[in-house]
Design a protein around this motif. Structure first.
Motif, PDB file in Angstrom:
ATOM      1  N   GLY A  91       0.752  -1.537  -0.014  1.00 32.00           N
ATOM      2  CA  GLY A  91       0.011   0.207   0.032  1.00 32.00           C
ATOM      3  C   GLY A  91       0.560   1.123   0.320  1.00 32.00           C
ATOM      4  N   ASN A  92       0.451   2.076  -1.103  1.00 33.25           N
ATOM      5  CA  ASN A  92       1.233   3.727  -0.139  1.00 33.25           C
ATOM      6  C   ASN A  92      -0.533   4.800  -0.777  1.00 33.25           C
ATOM      7  N   MET A  93      -0.177   6.255  -0.451  1.00 31.85           N
ATOM      8  CA  MET A  93      -1.059   6.847  -0.586  1.00 31.85           C
ATOM      9  C   MET A  93      -1.942   7.010  -1.209  1.00 31.85           C
ATOM     10  N   ASP A  94      -1.443   6.018  -2.866  1.00 34.80           N
ATOM     11  CA  ASP A  94      -1.910   6.931  -3.998  1.00 34.80           C
ATOM     12  C   ASP A  94      -3.285   4.823  -3.812  1.00 34.80           C
ATOM     13  N   SER A  95      -2.863   4.082  -3.314  1.00 32.65           N
ATOM     14  CA  SER A  95      -3.577   3.199  -3.389  1.00 32.65           C
ATOM     15  C   SER A  95      -5.139   3.360  -2.165  1.00 32.65           C
ATOM     16  N   ALA A  96      -4.200   3.824  -1.129  1.00 33.18           N
ATOM     17  CA  ALA A  96      -5.585   4.649   0.196  1.00 33.18           C
ATOM     18  C   ALA A  96      -6.306   5.118  -1.011  1.00 33.18           C
ATOM     19  N   VAL A  97      -5.965   6.530  -1.492  1.00 39.08           N
ATOM     20  CA  VAL A  97      -6.930   7.317  -2.416  1.00 39.08           C
ATOM     21  C   VAL A  97      -7.746   6.571  -3.159  1.00 39.08           C
ATOM     22  N   GLU A  98      -7.475   5.247  -4.052  1.00 36.19           N
ATOM     23  CA  GLU A  98      -8.015   4.335  -4.686  1.00 36.19           C
ATOM     24  C   GLU A  98      -9.361   4.022  -4.862  1.00 36.19           C
ATOM     25  N   ALA A  99      -8.749   2.979  -3.004  1.00 35.44           N
ATOM     26  CA  ALA A  99      -9.404   2.438  -2.444  1.00 35.44           C
ATOM     27  C   ALA A  99     -11.200   2.962  -2.212  1.00 35.44           C
ATOM     28  N   LEU A 100     -10.747   4.238  -1.346  1.00 35.11           N
ATOM     29  CA  LEU A 100     -12.045   4.834  -0.765  1.00 35.11           C
ATOM     30  C   LEU A 100     -12.679   5.561  -1.421  1.00 35.11           C
ATOM     31  N   ARG A 101     -11.704   6.171  -3.008  1.00 37.06           N
ATOM     32  CA  ARG A 101     -12.915   6.411  -3.817  1.00 37.06           C
ATOM     33  C   ARG A 101     -12.937   5.632  -4.773  1.00 37.06           C
ATOM     34  N   LEU A 102     -12.966   3.649  -4.059  1.00 35.51           N
ATOM     35  CA  LEU A 102     -14.404   3.257  -5.484  1.00 35.51           C
ATOM     36  C   LEU A 102     -15.207   3.188  -3.907  1.00 35.51           C
ATOM     37  N   GLY A 103     -15.048   3.290  -3.307  1.00 31.97           N
ATOM     38  CA  GLY A 103     -16.503   3.209  -2.207  1.00 31.97           C
ATOM     39  C   GLY A 103     -15.508   2.334  -0.657  1.00 31.97           C
ATOM     40  N   ALA A 104     -14.377   2.251  -0.330  1.00 26.78           N
ATOM     41  CA  ALA A 104     -13.761   1.619   0.918  1.00 26.78           C
ATOM     42  C   ALA A 104     -14.000   2.426   1.904  1.00 26.78           C
ATOM     43  N   PHE A 105     -14.792   1.238   3.406  1.00 28.44           N
ATOM     44  CA  PHE A 105     -14.781   1.608   4.328  1.00 28.44           C
ATOM     45  C   PHE A 105     -13.491   2.889   5.062  1.00 28.44           C
ATOM     46  N   ASP A 106     -12.849   1.693   4.673  1.00 34.25           N
ATOM     47  CA  ASP A 106     -11.467   1.870   5.694  1.00 34.25           C
ATOM     48  C   ASP A 106     -10.438   1.085   4.771  1.00 34.25           C
ATOM     49  N   PHE A 107      -9.048   1.487   5.024  1.00 28.97           N
ATOM     50  CA  PHE A 107      -7.790   0.664   4.262  1.00 28.97           C
ATOM     51  C   PHE A 107      -7.025   0.495   5.441  1.00 28.97           C
ATOM     52  N   LEU A 108      -5.946  -0.549   5.139  1.00 31.26           N
ATOM     53  CA  LEU A 108      -5.186  -0.800   6.566  1.00 31.26           C
ATOM     54  C   LEU A 108      -3.990  -1.662   5.783  1.00 31.26           C
ATOM     55  N   LEU A 109      -2.593  -1.425   6.482  1.00 29.67           N
ATOM     56  CA  LEU A 109      -1.734  -2.132   6.121  1.00 29.67           C
ATOM     57  C   LEU A 109      -1.750  -3.177   6.832  1.00 29.67           C
ATOM     58  N   LYS A 110      -0.680  -4.229   5.789  1.00 27.61           N
ATOM     59  CA  LYS A 110       0.082  -4.981   6.829  1.00 27.61           C
ATOM     60  C   LYS A 110       1.754  -4.866   6.443  1.00 27.61           C
ATOM     61  N   PRO A 111       1.991  -5.528   7.792  1.00 29.15           N
ATOM     62  CA  PRO A 111       1.682  -6.378   9.053  1.00 29.15           C
ATOM     63  C   PRO A 111       0.622  -4.905   9.494  1.00 29.15           C
ATOM     64  N   PHE A 112      -0.845  -5.570  10.321  1.00 25.76           N
ATOM     65  CA  PHE A 112      -1.746  -5.115  10.990  1.00 25.76           C
ATOM     66  C   PHE A 112      -1.831  -5.635  12.297  1.00 25.76           C
ATOM     67  N   GLU A 113      -2.273  -4.462  13.605  1.00 26.20           N
ATOM     68  CA  GLU A 113      -2.083  -5.200  14.629  1.00 26.20           C
ATOM     69  C   GLU A 113      -4.167  -5.764  14.988  1.00 26.20           C
ATOM     70  N   VAL A 114      -3.468  -6.505  15.395  1.00 24.89           N
ATOM     71  CA  VAL A 114      -5.461  -7.589  15.501  1.00 24.89           C
ATOM     72  C   VAL A 114      -5.852  -6.755  16.755  1.00 24.89           C
ATOM     73  N   ASP A 115      -5.305  -5.799  16.992  1.00 24.20           N
ATOM     74  CA  ASP A 115      -6.785  -4.798  17.486  1.00 24.20           C
ATOM     75  C   ASP A 115      -7.255  -3.578  17.208  1.00 24.20           C
TER      76      ASP A 115
END
Length: 405
Positions: A91-115
Motif C-alpha cells: 500500500g501507499n497513499m495513492d492506493s489508499a485514495v483509490e480504494a476510498l474513491r471506489l467506496g471502501a470503508f477503510d484501508f489498512l496496511l499489513k502487517p497490522f495490529e489485531v486490536d
C-alpha cells in the motif's frame, strides 16, 4: 413468558489468497461477534455474494486474477450497503485514495495490529447496523404516514361506499316486494284466474327486475373497486418494485382524494405519452395521494373557481414526469427551503405531522427519481415528480380534459 430475541449475527466476507491469513482474519471476525465467510479468490467471492448479504468485507488488494479493488467495484454495485475494508501489504497513499474513491470503508496496511483491525471491523459493523435500523425506521414512518392518510380519507371513503350501498339496499327492498307479487301473478295466470291483460304486464315487470338487478350489480362493483383501492393503498407492502403505469396510479389517487377535492376545485387532467417506471405501486400511490390532498387543502373555500391540474408527459431524457398544480394560497418564500424536512409543517397544530412531504421525497429518492416544488404566494403551488423510464408505454397523447369534481 416473554423472551428477548437478539438480532442474527452479521456476516463478513474474508477475501484473501493466503490460507493462514484467512484463518487469522476469520478469527478476528468471530471475536467481534460476526460470522466469517471465507473466499480464496474473487470468483469464489462472487458466488458467495449471490447467497449471502455481507455487512462487511475484508479484501486483499493484490491477488492472482481479479484484484481486490476490481472486486470492490463489483461489490459496490451488487451490495452497496456492505462496508469494505481493504487490507494490503503493498500500500501507499495513492492506493489508499483509490480504494476510498471506489467506496471502501477503510484501508489498512499489513502487517497490522489485531486490536486495530478488530476496532475497524467493529466500526464498520456498527455503521451497517445503524443504517439497517434507519431503513427499518423509515419503512415504519412510510407505513405510519400511509395509515394517517387513510385516517384523513376515512370520511370520504365512507361517503363513497354509502352512496352505492344506499341504492343497493333500496333496490333489494323493492325486489323483496316485487318478486313475490310477480310470482303470485304468474301462478294466477297458470290457473287462468287472472285477466288476460295481466299477461302483457309480465314482460314490463320482468324488464324492471332485470334493470334493478343491473343497478345492484353496478353498485356492488363500485363498492368492490373502492375496497380494492383502499386495500392496495393500506397494505404493508414490501420493497419489491414492478413495472408501473403512472397514469393508472395517479387516477387511483385522484379517486381516493375525490371527497377532499369536489367542493374546493375542479380537476383538469392533461395526460400525454409516458413510459412505464420501475416502482412500488402502493408507495407511488402514497406520493400522488399526498400531493393531491395537499393541493386540495391549500385551496381556500372562498367561492372562486379553483382548479387542481394534474399533468403527465415524457421528459427530454425519456423520464416520466408528473405535476400536481393548485390555485391555492401558495407557500411563503421562507418556508420553501424546509418543505422536505421531517416534522416541518405550516398547518395548525393537530392537523399535520410534518412527515408527508419528507416521506414523499424519501420514496421518490428510493425510485432514483426527483421531487421538486415551485410556488407563488397567493397564486398556487406546483409539485413536479420525475422518474427514470423502464419500458416505453404505447399510449397516444390524450387531449386536455376538464373533469368537474
Amino acid at each position: 413468558m416473554r423472551t428477548n430475541t437478539s438480532p442474527a449475527p452479521a456476516t463478513v466476507l474474508v477475501l484473501d489468497d493466503e490460507p493462514s491469513l484467512r484463518t487469522l482474519l476469520g478469527f478476528i471476525v468471530q471475536r467481534v461477534g460476526a460470522i466469517p465467510i471465507e473466499a480464496p479468490d474473487a470468483a469464489t467471492a462472487r458466488q458467495l455474494a449471490t447467497k449471502h448479504t455481507f455487512a462487511c468485507a475484508l479484501l486483499d488488494k493484490n491477488m492472482p486474477g481479479e484484484s481486490g479493488l476490481e472486486f470492490l467495484k463489483w461489490l459496490r454495485v451488487t451490495q452497496p450497503g456492505c462496508n469494505a475494508i481493504v487490507v494490503t501489504a503493498y500500500g501507499n497513499m495513492d492506493s489508499a485514495v483509490e480504494a476510498l474513491r471506489l467506496g471502501a470503508f477503510d484501508f489498512l496496511l499489513k502487517p497490522f495490529e489485531v486490536d486495530a483491525l478488530e476496532h475497524r471491523i467493529k466500526l464498520a459493523l456498527e455503521q451497517w447496523q445503524m443504517r439497517q435500523e434507519r431503513e427499518r425506521m423509515q419503512a415504519m414512518l412510510v407505513q405510519a404516514d400511509r395509515l394517517a392518510s387513510l385516517g384523513v380519507l376515512a370520511a370520504g371513503v365512507v361517503h363513497e361506499v354509502n352512496t352505492p350501498l344506499a341504492y343497493i339496499l333500496s333496490n333489494l327492498d323493492w325486489l323483496d316486494e316485487e318478486l313475490p307479487s310477480l310470482g303470485k301473478a304468474l301462478e294466477r295466470h297458470g290457473r287462468r284466474e287472472g285477466p288476460a291483460a295481466e299477461l302483457g304486464s309480465f314482460a314490463e315487470r320482468l324488464k324492471a327486475v332485470e334493470s334493478t338487478l343491473r343497478d345492484i350489480r353496478e353498485g356492488a362493483e363500485r363498492v368492490r373497486h373502492i375496497a380494492r383501492d383502499v386495500k392496495a393503498f393500506a397494505r404493508d407492502s414490501d420493497d419489491e418494485s414492478v413495472l408501473v403505469d403512472p397514469r393508472e396510479v395517479l387516477d387511483a389517487a385522484l379517486k381516493m382524494a375525490l371527497v377532499h377535492i369536489r367542493y374546493r376545485a375542479r380537476v383538469v387532467r392533461d395526460y400525454q405519452d409516458v413510459p412505464l417506471v420501475l416502482a412500488n405501486e402502493a408507495r407511488l400511490a402514497q406520493v400522488f395521494l399526498n400531493l393531491v390532498v395537499n393541493a386540495a387543502q391549500a385551496i381556500p373555500e372562498d367561492g372562486k373557481d379553483h382548479e387542481i391540474r394534474v399533468r403527465l408527459w415524457t421528459g427530454p431524457n425519456g423520464e416520466a414526469c408528473a405535476e400536481v398544480t393548485d390555485t391555492g394560497t401558495g407557500i411563503a418564500p421562507e418556508h420553501m427551503a424546509h418543505l422536505f424536512e421531517p416534522f416541518f409543517t405550516t398547518k395548525p397544530a393537530g392537523e399535520g405531522t410534518g412527515l408527508g412531504l419528507f416521506i414523499c421525497k424519501s420514496i421518490v429518492d428510493s425510485f432514483e427519481g426527483n421531487l421538486s416544488v415551485e410556488s407563488c404566494p397567493g397564486k398556487g403551488t406546483t409539485f413536479r415528480l420525475e422518474l427514470p423510464p423502464h419500458v416505453r408505454a404505447a399510449r397516444a397523447p390524450e387531449q386536455l380534459s376538464a373533469v368537474a369534481s
